[in-house]
Design an enzyme around this catalytic site. Structure first.
Site, short mmCIF file in Angstrom:
data_model
loop_
_atom_site.label_atom_id
_atom_site.label_comp_id
_atom_site.label_asym_id
_atom_site.label_seq_id
_atom_site.Cartn_x
_atom_site.Cartn_y
_atom_site.Cartn_z
N ALA A 10 0.81 -1.22 0.00
CA ALA A 10 0.00 0.00 0.00
C ALA A 10 0.84 1.27 0.00
O ALA A 10 0.32 2.35 -0.24
CB ALA A 10 -0.94 0.00 1.19
N ARG A 15 9.29 8.11 -3.70
CA ARG A 15 10.58 8.35 -4.35
C ARG A 15 10.71 7.74 -5.75
O ARG A 15 11.71 7.94 -6.43
CB ARG A 15 11.71 7.86 -3.43
CG ARG A 15 11.99 8.86 -2.32
CD ARG A 15 13.18 8.47 -1.51
NE ARG A 15 12.87 7.36 -0.61
CZ ARG A 15 13.75 6.45 -0.20
NH1 ARG A 15 14.99 6.52 -0.63
NH2 ARG A 15 13.39 5.50 0.62
N ASN A 169 15.62 -6.28 10.90
CA ASN A 169 14.32 -6.82 10.51
C ASN A 169 14.09 -6.68 9.00
O ASN A 169 14.18 -5.58 8.46
CB ASN A 169 13.23 -6.06 11.27
CG ASN A 169 11.83 -6.50 10.87
OD1 ASN A 169 11.62 -7.65 10.48
ND2 ASN A 169 10.87 -5.59 10.96
#
Ligand code: UD1
Ligand code: MG
Length: 450
Positions: A10, A15, A169
């Site tokens: 989403a 950029r 992560n």
């Protein structure tokens, strides 16, 4: 154990500076979203849910083309990754099993990584995919205690000590559906970004005495794309890997770095690819074929021993049988070329079938389009098509037929017949000399006048 995929897609992709949703930008001519879906397909998911926001309609269409059972969940406002996953809840009503969350913009994920995450689920309630980051930058940091993952701290919220951690992560996780949604219900947005962080489920799970661990993969697999520069770099990496894999399989690439591949290109061993060849989606080239320089192929099948190019264009539906020859400046579209047939020079063969051992002379065109509809040309076996023949479709030429050079074929030609349809030649003795004299005199008068 059944699994469901939730693919997060989403994000705006600001950029990229694009009207196209970020996950639809292609790597190796395949949208990033499709790469993610294919990586996830290894788990044979019972359901696939794509969480989309910007450009939901376009994303839904691409997803459906790849997998018509994929569901779309729209996240109207991007309030964070936990909020994004929560949007998949309705689509997963009644689903029992594991949910694997992945991002739509990470095209390098390897199938075995997902398998390892699922394997780790046997002994853990929640599994996170981590990686050792060369430059941990703004990634979330994994705070481990032995094999137990205690919590994930987002860069923005991390202390200096936590920022020193390099185990980061990736964003992927695997968890039982019911557990995951119950953890997400407890996530709040009291952090530096004011977002609902998916990463918070780790600490919440630990507080409930659930077992949480992290599985590690190469950083290259978790590479995300945020800009056109990233996209170009990711494509270059993809190309380098795909070329290396072909070389490893026994394909000769004369100048590997000039061959551009699609994600699904299949090439058999002992096939030779000359420099500057472009493969669009849906190409299969069997063993022992040669694709000569500057050819462009898409949606086609090239059989054993065929030679294509240089400067040939094979468009969708081009089906070349064994030992066929497709030469320079020849375009083939939606046409079957049977064994040993040759189309060697400057021709267009579209919506046609060409029989075995037939020879198509230079400059032959199948006139397949009447301005409104497309029509087929059927050419039998052992046919000889003279140079510069126009085949006005629909038209059929029987086995062993022949056309005279320059013929415009508008009616069917029966087997073994010769079709001639061109103006008769008329030689006028001495006329050439007369004409030359006349023209030279004219030029002399003009030069004098000037
Ligand atoms: C996220 C992780 C971070 C991890 C990093 C890896 C969180 C809070 N942080 O950070 O720990 O190291 O990814 O790249 O999860 N998305 C939505 N809806 C939203 C927000 C995001 O669909 O409301 C999607 C984005 O399109 C993207 C993915 O989720 O595909 C990750 O979002 P992003 O904003 O890039 O998260 P990061 O800040 O990079
Ligand atoms: Mg990110």
């Amino acid at each position: 154990m059944s699994t469901a995929l939730v693919i997060l897609a989403a994000g705006k992709g600001t950029r990229m500076h694009s009207d196209t949703p970020k996950v639809l930008h292609p790597i190796a001519q395949t949208p990033m979203l499709v790469h993610a879906m294919r990586a996830g397909a290894v788990l044979s998911p019972e359901r696939t849910v794509i969480v989309t926001g910007h450009g939901a309609e376009a994303v839904a269409k691409v997803a459906a083309d790849e997998d018509d059972t994929a569901q779309i969940a729209v996240q109207e406002e991007q309030l964070g990754t936990a909020h994004a996953v929560a949007q998949a809840r309705d689509a997963l009503t009644g689903f029992e099993g594991d949910v694997v969350v992945l991002y739509g913009d990470t095209p390098f994920l390897q199938p075995d990584t997902l398998e390892r995450m699922i394997a780790a689920r046997t002994d853990n309630d929640l599994v996170i995919l981590g990686f050792e980051a060369a430059d941990p930058a703004r990634y979330g940091r994994l705070v481990m205690n032995g094999n137990s993952l205690e919590r994930i701290v987002e860069f923005k919220d991390a202390s200096d000590q936590e920022r020193a951690i390099t185990f980061c992560n990736s964003g992927l996780l695997a968890c039982d559906a019911k557990t995951l949604f119950s953890l997400i219900d407890a996530v709040e947005n009291d952090n530096a970004a004011g977002e609902y962080y998916l990463t918070d489920v780790v600490e919440i799970a630990r507080n409930r005495d659930l077992k949480v661990t992290a599985v590690a993969c190469d950083e290259a697999q978790t590479l995300g794309v945020n800009s056109r520069v990233d996209l170009a770099a990711a494509d270059a990496v993809f190309q380098a890997n795909a070329r290396a894999a072909l070389l490893e399989l026994g394909v000769t690439l004369m100048a590997p770095e000039t061959v551009y591949l699609a994600a699904d290109t299949v090439i058999g061993r002992d096939t030779v690819i000359e420099p500057n060849v472009v493969f669009g989606p849906g190409v299969t080239v069997e063993s022992g074929a040669t694709i000569r320089a500057f050819s462009h192929l898409e949606g086609c099948h090239v059989s054993r021993g065929a030679v294509v190019g240089p400067y040939a264009r094979l468009r969708p539906g081009a089906e070349l049988a064994e030992n066929t020859r497709i030469g320079n400046f020849v375009e083939i579209k939606n046409a079957e070329i049977a064994e040993g047939a040759k189309v060697n020079h400057l021709s267009y063969i579209g919506d046609a079938s060409v029989g075995a051992a037939t020879n198509i002379g230079a400059g032959t065109i199948t006139c397949n389009y009447d301005g409104v509809m497309k029509h087929r040309t059927t050419i039998g076996e052992n046919v000889f098509i003279g140079s510069n023949t126009m085949l006005v479709a629909p038209v059929t030429l029987g086995d062993g037929a022949m056309t005279a050079t320059g013929t415009v074929v508008t009616r069917d030609v029966e087997a073994d017949a010769l079709a001639v349809a061109r103006a008769k030649q008329d030689n006028k003795p001495g006329y050439a000399r007369k004409l030359f004299d006349m023209l030279k005199a004219k030029k002399a008068r003009r030069d004098k006048g000037a």
